[in-house]
Design an enzyme around this catalytic site. Structure first.
Site, PDB file in Angstrom:
ATOM      1  N   HIS A  46       0.829  -1.205   0.000  1.00  0.00           N
ATOM      2  CA  HIS A  46       0.000   0.000   0.000  1.00  0.00           C
ATOM      3  C   HIS A  46       0.871   1.265   0.000  1.00  0.00           C
ATOM      4  CE1 HIS A  46      -3.864  -2.112   1.649  1.00  0.00           C
ATOM      5  NE2 HIS A  46      -3.328  -2.730   0.606  1.00  0.00           N
ATOM      6  N   GLU A  57       0.826   3.932   1.770  1.00  0.00           N
ATOM      7  CA  GLU A  57       1.252   4.430   3.085  1.00  0.00           C
ATOM      8  C   GLU A  57       2.465   3.643   3.579  1.00  0.00           C
ATOM      9  OE1 GLU A  57      -1.690   3.326   2.010  1.00  0.00           O
ATOM     10  OE2 GLU A  57      -3.280   3.838   3.416  1.00  0.00           O
ATOM     11  N   CYS A  64      -5.705   1.239   5.699  1.00  0.00           N
ATOM     12  CA  CYS A  64      -6.257  -0.043   6.143  1.00  0.00           C
ATOM     13  C   CYS A  64      -5.674  -0.408   7.512  1.00  0.00           C
ATOM     14  CB  CYS A  64      -5.927  -1.133   5.120  1.00  0.00           C
ATOM     15  SG  CYS A  64      -4.196  -1.658   5.176  1.00  0.00           S
ATOM     16  N   CYS A  89      -1.773  -0.979   7.451  1.00  0.00           N
ATOM     17  CA  CYS A  89      -1.011   0.276   7.387  1.00  0.00           C
ATOM     18  C   CYS A  89      -1.159   1.049   8.687  1.00  0.00           C
ATOM     19  CB  CYS A  89      -1.445   1.121   6.197  1.00  0.00           C
ATOM     20  SG  CYS A  89      -0.905   0.401   4.635  1.00  0.00           S
TER      21      CYS A  89
HETATM   22  N1  LIG Z   1      -5.373   2.759   2.111  1.00  0.00           N
HETATM   23  C1  LIG Z   1      -5.075   2.039   1.030  1.00  0.00           C
HETATM   24  N2  LIG Z   1      -3.885   2.247   0.403  1.00  0.00           N
HETATM   25  C2  LIG Z   1      -3.557   1.540  -0.707  1.00  0.00           C
HETATM   26  O1  LIG Z   1      -2.499   1.747  -1.276  1.00  0.00           O
HETATM   27  N3  LIG Z   1      -4.438   0.589  -1.189  1.00  0.00           N
HETATM   28  C3  LIG Z   1      -4.157  -0.088  -2.444  1.00  0.00           C
HETATM   29  C4  LIG Z   1      -4.186  -1.581  -2.472  1.00  0.00           C
HETATM   30  C5  LIG Z   1      -4.704  -1.864  -3.863  1.00  0.00           C
HETATM   31  O2  LIG Z   1      -3.655  -1.735  -4.822  1.00  0.00           O
HETATM   32  C6  LIG Z   1      -5.695  -0.752  -4.085  1.00  0.00           C
HETATM   33  C7  LIG Z   1      -7.103  -1.065  -3.633  1.00  0.00           C
HETATM   34  O3  LIG Z   1      -7.678  -1.865  -4.610  1.00  0.00           O
HETATM   35  P1  LIG Z   1      -9.233  -1.984  -4.880  1.00  0.00           P
HETATM   36  O4  LIG Z   1      -9.771  -3.013  -3.900  1.00  0.00           O
HETATM   37  O5  LIG Z   1      -9.832  -0.609  -4.649  1.00  0.00           O
HETATM   38  O6  LIG Z   1      -9.328  -2.445  -6.309  1.00  0.00           O
HETATM   39  O7  LIG Z   1      -5.198   0.332  -3.324  1.00  0.00           O
HETATM   40  C8  LIG Z   1      -5.611   0.341  -0.577  1.00  0.00           C
HETATM   41  C9  LIG Z   1      -5.985   1.043   0.530  1.00  0.00           C
HETATM   42  C10 LIG Z   1      -7.301   0.792   1.171  1.00  0.00           C
HETATM   43  O8  LIG Z   1      -7.236   0.646   2.521  1.00  0.00           O
HETATM   44 ZN   LIG Z   2      -2.894  -0.392   3.845  1.00  0.00          ZN
END
Ligand SMILES: Nc1nc(=O)n([C@H]2C[C@H](O)[C@@H](COP(=O)(O)O)O2)cc1CO
Ligand SMILES: [Zn+2]
Length: 164
Positions: free
Chosen positions: A82, A84, A108, A111
């Site tokens: 992710h 973060e 999430c 993170c």
């Molecule tokens: N806070 C976040 N930072 C992130 O970088 N991500 C990333 C993980 C996946 O590559 C994408 C979410 O994929 P999708 O389920 O919307 O197709 O975003 C996801 C979240 C959500 O909690």
């Molecule tokens: Zn995350």
């Protein structure tokens, strides 16, 4: 009205600047569904690190899967880092104690653990589209318990155009 000898009006606010950098960073993501960007800033408004969601080094964007459904091993979720976490891991300068995190999507639970342990104290987020998922509910539980403040970015709707 511009007055001679006075500072320029209409410059970017700190929040616009840092959220803008986070969003620009997200534009590097290869994820076809969600491009997320993060920018870590010191207490005195210096940019310390940036990140976006992507596969770890050595894991090819063309060979690992970007899909969202089916056998978990054939989806991105088990492989992607992710934004973060990438921003935290990209930092080479020592401590992030007291830093602020600007991020285009609410962090999430995984993170959140890294954010808390890194000593980040403030989160400014833009979108919270997964607010109803266990991951984000757990994330907020931990952030609340750890005293990490989080607030939604106030969009100004300023359009920033850059020709590159
Ligand atoms: N806070 C976040 N930072 C992130 O970088 N991500 C990333 C993980 C996946 O590559 C994408 C979410 O994929 P999708 O389920 O919307 O197709 O975003 C996801 C979240 C959500 O909690
Ligand atoms: Zn995350």
């Amino acid at each position: 009205m511009d007055k001679k000898g006075q500072k320029r009006q209409g410059y970017l606010s700190w929040d616009e600047y840092f959220m803008g950098v986070a969003m620009l960073s997200g534009m590097r993501s290869k994820d076809p569904h969600s491009q997320v960007g993060a920018c870590i800033v010191s207490e005195d408004n210096k940019i310390l690190s940036m990140g976006y969601n992507g596969f770890p080094k050595g894991c090819s964007d063309d060979e690992f899967p970007w899909g969202r459904e089916g056998d978990p091993l054939d989806t991105k979720y088990l492989y992607v880092t992710h934004s973060e976490l990438n921003a935290i891991l990209n930092y080479r300068g020592g401590s992030l104690e007291g830093a602020k995190l600007y991020v285009s999507l609410f962090p999430c639970n995984e993170c959140a653990k890294a954010i808390i342990q890194a000593g980040i104290k403030t989160i400014v987020y833009d979108c919270d589209k997964y607010a109803d998922t266990p991951s984000v509910i757990a994330s907020k539980k931990m952030l609340d318990a750890a005293g990490v403040r989080y607030y939604k970015y106030n969009r100004t709707d300023r359009e920033i155009t850059i020709k590159v």
